[in-house]
Write a protein that holds these residues in place. Structure first.
Motif, PDB file in Angstrom:
ATOM      1  N   CYS A  81       0.826  -1.210   0.000  1.00  0.00           N
ATOM      2  CA  CYS A  81       0.000   0.000   0.000  1.00  0.00           C
ATOM      3  C   CYS A  81       0.855   1.253   0.000  1.00  0.00           C
ATOM      4  O   CYS A  81       0.538   2.241  -0.682  1.00  0.00           O
ATOM      5  CB  CYS A  81      -0.924   0.009   1.212  1.00  0.00           C
ATOM      6  SG  CYS A  81      -2.195  -1.241   1.144  1.00  0.00           S
ATOM      7  N   ALA A  86       2.240   1.776  -3.568  1.00  0.00           N
ATOM      8  CA  ALA A  86       1.214   2.271  -4.488  1.00  0.00           C
ATOM      9  C   ALA A  86       0.880   3.730  -4.206  1.00  0.00           C
ATOM     10  O   ALA A  86       0.732   4.539  -5.131  1.00  0.00           O
ATOM     11  CB  ALA A  86      -0.039   1.413  -4.381  1.00  0.00           C
ATOM     12  N   LEU A  87       0.769   4.088  -2.943  1.00  0.00           N
ATOM     13  CA  LEU A  87       0.458   5.473  -2.586  1.00  0.00           C
ATOM     14  C   LEU A  87       1.600   6.404  -2.965  1.00  0.00           C
ATOM     15  O   LEU A  87       1.376   7.500  -3.499  1.00  0.00           O
ATOM     16  CB  LEU A  87       0.170   5.575  -1.081  1.00  0.00           C
ATOM     17  CG  LEU A  87      -0.191   6.952  -0.555  1.00  0.00           C
ATOM     18  CD1 LEU A  87      -1.516   7.399  -1.145  1.00  0.00           C
ATOM     19  CD2 LEU A  87      -0.260   6.931   0.947  1.00  0.00           C
ATOM     20  N   LEU A 103       3.912   5.996  -5.328  1.00  0.00           N
ATOM     21  CA  LEU A 103       3.996   6.157  -6.781  1.00  0.00           C
ATOM     22  C   LEU A 103       2.859   7.004  -7.332  1.00  0.00           C
ATOM     23  O   LEU A 103       3.059   7.797  -8.246  1.00  0.00           O
ATOM     24  CB  LEU A 103       4.015   4.789  -7.454  1.00  0.00           C
ATOM     25  CG  LEU A 103       5.337   4.035  -7.337  1.00  0.00           C
ATOM     26  CD1 LEU A 103       5.193   2.654  -7.939  1.00  0.00           C
ATOM     27  CD2 LEU A 103       6.451   4.792  -8.001  1.00  0.00           C
ATOM     28  N   SER A 104       1.675   6.864  -6.767  1.00  0.00           N
ATOM     29  CA  SER A 104       0.568   7.689  -7.255  1.00  0.00           C
ATOM     30  C   SER A 104       0.775   9.160  -6.898  1.00  0.00           C
ATOM     31  O   SER A 104       0.461  10.043  -7.705  1.00  0.00           O
ATOM     32  CB  SER A 104      -0.756   7.188  -6.692  1.00  0.00           C
ATOM     33  OG  SER A 104      -0.797   7.364  -5.292  1.00  0.00           O
ATOM     34  N   LEU A 105       1.329   9.433  -5.725  1.00  0.00           N
ATOM     35  CA  LEU A 105       1.627  10.820  -5.372  1.00  0.00           C
ATOM     36  C   LEU A 105       2.726  11.399  -6.253  1.00  0.00           C
ATOM     37  O   LEU A 105       2.678  12.564  -6.639  1.00  0.00           O
ATOM     38  CB  LEU A 105       2.034  10.912  -3.899  1.00  0.00           C
ATOM     39  CG  LEU A 105       0.916  10.757  -2.893  1.00  0.00           C
ATOM     40  CD1 LEU A 105       1.466  10.722  -1.486  1.00  0.00           C
ATOM     41  CD2 LEU A 105      -0.085  11.876  -3.044  1.00  0.00           C
ATOM     42  N   VAL A 137       3.389  10.486  -9.383  1.00  0.00           N
ATOM     43  CA  VAL A 137       2.824  10.712 -10.712  1.00  0.00           C
ATOM     44  C   VAL A 137       1.978  11.976 -10.720  1.00  0.00           C
ATOM     45  O   VAL A 137       2.054  12.775 -11.661  1.00  0.00           O
ATOM     46  CB  VAL A 137       2.012   9.479 -11.165  1.00  0.00           C
ATOM     47  CG1 VAL A 137       1.140   9.786 -12.360  1.00  0.00           C
ATOM     48  CG2 VAL A 137       2.941   8.327 -11.477  1.00  0.00           C
ATOM     49  N   SER A 138       1.199  12.189  -9.688  1.00  0.00           N
ATOM     50  CA  SER A 138       0.389  13.412  -9.648  1.00  0.00           C
ATOM     51  C   SER A 138       1.267  14.650  -9.504  1.00  0.00           C
ATOM     52  O   SER A 138       0.965  15.700 -10.085  1.00  0.00           O
ATOM     53  CB  SER A 138      -0.635  13.341  -8.522  1.00  0.00           C
ATOM     54  OG  SER A 138       0.006  13.325  -7.277  1.00  0.00           O
ATOM     55  N   ARG A 191       2.686  15.355 -12.926  1.00  0.00           N
ATOM     56  CA  ARG A 191       1.690  15.934 -13.834  1.00  0.00           C
ATOM     57  C   ARG A 191       1.407  17.392 -13.509  1.00  0.00           C
ATOM     58  O   ARG A 191       1.155  18.200 -14.400  1.00  0.00           O
ATOM     59  CB  ARG A 191       0.396  15.142 -13.771  1.00  0.00           C
ATOM     60  CG  ARG A 191       0.491  13.821 -14.479  1.00  0.00           C
ATOM     61  CD  ARG A 191      -0.824  13.132 -14.491  1.00  0.00           C
ATOM     62  NE  ARG A 191      -0.719  11.851 -15.191  1.00  0.00           N
ATOM     63  CZ  ARG A 191      -1.702  11.009 -15.296  1.00  0.00           C
ATOM     64  NH1 ARG A 191      -2.879  11.285 -14.759  1.00  0.00           N
ATOM     65  NH2 ARG A 191      -1.538   9.867 -15.931  1.00  0.00           N
ATOM     66  N   ASP A 212      10.266  16.110 -10.221  1.00  0.00           N
ATOM     67  CA  ASP A 212      10.149  15.448  -8.920  1.00  0.00           C
ATOM     68  C   ASP A 212      11.304  15.821  -8.007  1.00  0.00           C
ATOM     69  O   ASP A 212      11.697  15.050  -7.155  1.00  0.00           O
ATOM     70  CB  ASP A 212      10.029  13.937  -9.083  1.00  0.00           C
ATOM     71  CG  ASP A 212      11.296  13.310  -9.610  1.00  0.00           C
ATOM     72  OD1 ASP A 212      12.076  14.010 -10.266  1.00  0.00           O
ATOM     73  OD2 ASP A 212      11.511  12.115  -9.344  1.00  0.00           O
TER      74      ASP A 212
END
Length: 101
Positions: A65, A68-69, A71-73, A75-76, A79, A84
């Motif tokens: 978890c 996943a959290l 990597l999603s942060l 990526v956002s 964007r 980074d």
């Protein structure tokens, strides 16, 4: 032998966390190395003690978890701001405070 390699990986992950703080991806990879080493140490301890340990599965779930959290942060963040770099987080904080008002 497995316990010693887990400890080496733990100290390497903590050292990488404190030394290589340029990109967000470096920090996420060092946190994953720390989590993996803690999993190795916990697995070694539970196998030598002979008692079944359900905390290994719980920690493995939290590690997945967290990955996943993170990597999603990242990526956002890529964007929204296009990089980074950790140094640009100060300017991002100012931008977010003005954007909310």
């Amino acid at each position: 032998m497995l316990f010693v390699s887990g400890m080496i990986c733990l100290f390497g992950g903590v050292g990488a966390f404190f030394l290589y703080q340029v990109h967000t991806l470096n920090i996420l990879l060092s946190l994953e190395a720390v989590m993996l080493s803690i999993l190795i140490i916990l697995y070694t301890y539970s196998s030598f003690s002979g008692a079944p340990s359900f905390s290994f599965l719980v920690l493995l779930t939290f590690a997945a978890c967290e990955a996943a959290l993170g990597l999603s942060l990242m990526v956002s963040m890529l964007r929204l701001w296009g990089n980074d770099y950790i140094n640009s987080l100060g300017s991002m904080k100012f931008y977010c405070m003005n954007f909310v008002k």
